[in-house]
Design an enzyme around this catalytic site. Structure first.
Site, PDB file in Angstrom:
ATOM      1  N   THR A 117       0.825  -1.208   0.000  1.00 17.08           N
ATOM      2  CA  THR A 117       0.000   0.000   0.000  1.00 17.08           C
ATOM      3  C   THR A 117       0.860   1.259   0.000  1.00 17.08           C
ATOM      4  OG1 THR A 117      -1.838  -1.121   1.114  1.00 17.08           O
ATOM      5  CG2 THR A 117      -1.782   1.274   1.238  1.00 17.08           C
ATOM      6  N   GLN A 153      -5.424  -1.523  -3.252  1.00 18.59           N
ATOM      7  CA  GLN A 153      -5.126  -0.237  -2.644  1.00 18.59           C
ATOM      8  C   GLN A 153      -4.150   0.513  -3.553  1.00 18.59           C
ATOM      9  OE1 GLN A 153      -4.736  -3.219  -1.217  1.00 18.59           O
ATOM     10  NE2 GLN A 153      -5.736  -3.295   0.780  1.00 18.59           N
ATOM     11  N   ASP A 176      -8.164   3.779  -1.114  1.00 19.04           N
ATOM     12  CA  ASP A 176      -7.014   4.335  -0.388  1.00 19.04           C
ATOM     13  C   ASP A 176      -6.370   5.517  -1.107  1.00 19.04           C
ATOM     14  OD1 ASP A 176      -7.573   2.242   1.282  1.00 19.04           O
ATOM     15  OD2 ASP A 176      -5.556   1.418   1.318  1.00 19.04           O
ATOM     16  N   ASP A 203     -12.236   3.334   1.932  1.00 18.65           N
ATOM     17  CA  ASP A 203     -11.240   3.868   2.887  1.00 18.65           C
ATOM     18  C   ASP A 203     -10.378   4.940   2.240  1.00 18.65           C
ATOM     19  OD1 ASP A 203     -12.220   1.832   4.540  1.00 18.65           O
ATOM     20  OD2 ASP A 203     -10.635   0.444   3.967  1.00 18.65           O
ATOM     21  N   ARG A 223     -19.414   2.148  -6.779  1.00 17.29           N
ATOM     22  CA  ARG A 223     -18.820   0.893  -7.243  1.00 17.29           C
ATOM     23  C   ARG A 223     -19.866  -0.003  -7.907  1.00 17.29           C
ATOM     24  NH1 ARG A 223     -13.741   0.066  -5.255  1.00 17.29           N
ATOM     25  NH2 ARG A 223     -13.875  -2.201  -5.382  1.00 17.29           N
ATOM     26  N   TYR A 231     -16.397   3.325   1.938  1.00 16.84           N
ATOM     27  CA  TYR A 231     -16.206   3.985   3.220  1.00 16.84           C
ATOM     28  C   TYR A 231     -15.371   5.250   2.984  1.00 16.84           C
ATOM     29  CZ  TYR A 231     -16.980  -0.974   4.010  1.00 16.84           C
ATOM     30  OH  TYR A 231     -17.477  -2.250   3.941  1.00 16.84           O
ATOM     31  N   ARG A 265     -14.933   3.589   9.047  1.00 13.96           N
ATOM     32  CA  ARG A 265     -14.748   2.392   9.860  1.00 13.96           C
ATOM     33  C   ARG A 265     -13.355   2.482  10.497  1.00 13.96           C
ATOM     34  NH1 ARG A 265     -13.944  -2.642   5.579  1.00 13.96           N
ATOM     35  NH2 ARG A 265     -12.396  -1.660   4.204  1.00 13.96           N
ATOM     36  N   TRP A 267      -9.788   1.653  11.431  1.00 13.85           N
ATOM     37  CA  TRP A 267      -8.666   0.841  10.978  1.00 13.85           C
ATOM     38  C   TRP A 267      -7.676   0.626  12.123  1.00 13.85           C
ATOM     39  CZ3 TRP A 267      -3.831   2.806   8.059  1.00 13.85           C
ATOM     40  CH2 TRP A 267      -3.053   1.714   7.637  1.00 13.85           C
TER      41      TRP A 267
END
Length: 348
Positions: A117, A153, A176, A203, A223, A231, A265, A267
């Protein structure tokens, strides 16, 4: 992703590709020294990384890299020993200067293994007192074109430094997009984003830095799901840090179906129990893509153990429910830009 890739392809066709010009001496006015990057060869360098390489290590004052309109493909790494870099787009608006790469977590590296990542980031900023204005950072990794890559990611920008300013900057990606981090869990690193645009799906704003989003647009991409389109945040704030992400005076937008996007959320990188997400969204407009229960668990980590709150939000996605913790007026008085930036006062 397809519309963004079409734009980037067209811009690439209009801008000449090339490598950095050797031996360019920085100009002495601006204020401070500066160099110019131009894809067509009319500047000191044709690559952004070449201009970064020209900044002296241990630089103690602003060193400006002016970037003329064009698309600049390839990773850019700003090391910790090169603080005070100013990256300034010279176009009429931030769409005209694009710094982009296309690696994902699972993209194979030339020497074996994958990028991971952090390694996927188009731009990595480790030098303190960095600022960027009037340009676009993007990661245009094409998920549909690479079904063999399941670790998707793909970071546009990774920050690991303190006192970073993004002013009128766009961040484009999918999963990401914007990784706001610090050198280690014990170090607090602050980021201020003014009138920026951030887009993504899963995320796409994440990490343990303290970050303020002031008058920004945060756009969730669809999506194609009827139930879960991702998120917005995945903070991993250290338990010792009271300030994670503050989104204020901003707009959360999307064309995803109503109620299919989560605000965040928690992490816990490497299952760190001391990474306790802290996120406040206040005085902002929230679209219908956010549902009445907008915070969700991350694996076995429950969202109710995180530090999530809202205050005085409006819009169709701002319904107050039992699953949406709200700040009191007294708590909101301590959840301000100045409080989050703790003694640092970037120009607003």
């Amino acid at each position: 992703m397809s519309s963004r890739r079409t734009f980037l392809t067209a811009a690439l066709c209009a801008a000449a590709a090339g490598s950095g010009l050797a031996g360019a001496a920085p100009a002495a006015a601006w204020p401070g020294p500066y160099v110019t990057v131009a894809a067509d060869g009319s500047g000191d360098f044709t690559a952004v990384q070449a201009a970064v390489d020209a900044v002296p290590a241990g630089n103690t004052g602003p060193f400006t890299i002016k970037v003329k309109p064009g698309v600049y493909r390839g990773q850019v790494i700003i090391p910790a020993d090169k603080p005070h870099i100013v990256l300034r787009g010279q176009g009429a608006d931030p769409t005209q200067v694009v710094i982009v790469d296309d690696r994902a977590n699972g993209t194979p590296k030339p020497g074996g293994g994958t990028w991971g990542t952090s390694g996927s980031a188009s731009v990595t900023i480790s030098g303190d007192d960095f600022s960027a204005r009037n340009l676009t950072f993007a990661n245009d990794f094409d998920e549909a074109a690479h079904p063999e890559i399941t670790s998707r990611q793909a970071v546009a920008v990774l920050t690991r430094a303190d006192r970073i300013v993004f002013d009128n900057v766009r961040f484009l990606g999918n999963q990401d997009t914007l990784y706001l981090n610090s050198p280690d869990a014990a170090t607090i690193s602050r980021v201020y984003l003014r009138k920026c645009y951030v887009e993504g799906d899963v995320d796409f704003i994440f990490g343990r830095a303290t970050a303020v989003f002031d008058r920004c647009e945060i756009r969730s991409l669809s999506r194609g799901s009827t139930t879960n389109n991702g998120y917005v945040t995945a903070a991993s704030t250290s338990i010792a840090n009271p300030y994670g992400f503050l989104i204020t005076g901003s707009k959360l937008t999307s064309d995803a179906p109503a109620g299919t996007v989560f605000l965040g959320r928690p992490w816990h990188p490497s299952n760190d129990p001391d990474a306790i997400a802290q996120t406040v969204i206040r005085d902002s407009t929230i679209g219908a893509h956010i549902g009445p229960a907008p915070w969700t668990d991350f694996g076995t980590w429950p969202w109710r153990d995180a530090r999530y709150a809202e205050y005085h939000n409006r819009g169709p996605g701002a319904t107050v429910t039992a699953d949406r913790p709200q700040l009191t007026d007294d708590e909101a008085a301590g959840a301000t830009i100045d409080a989050y930036l703790t003694g640092w006062h970037p120009q607003r």
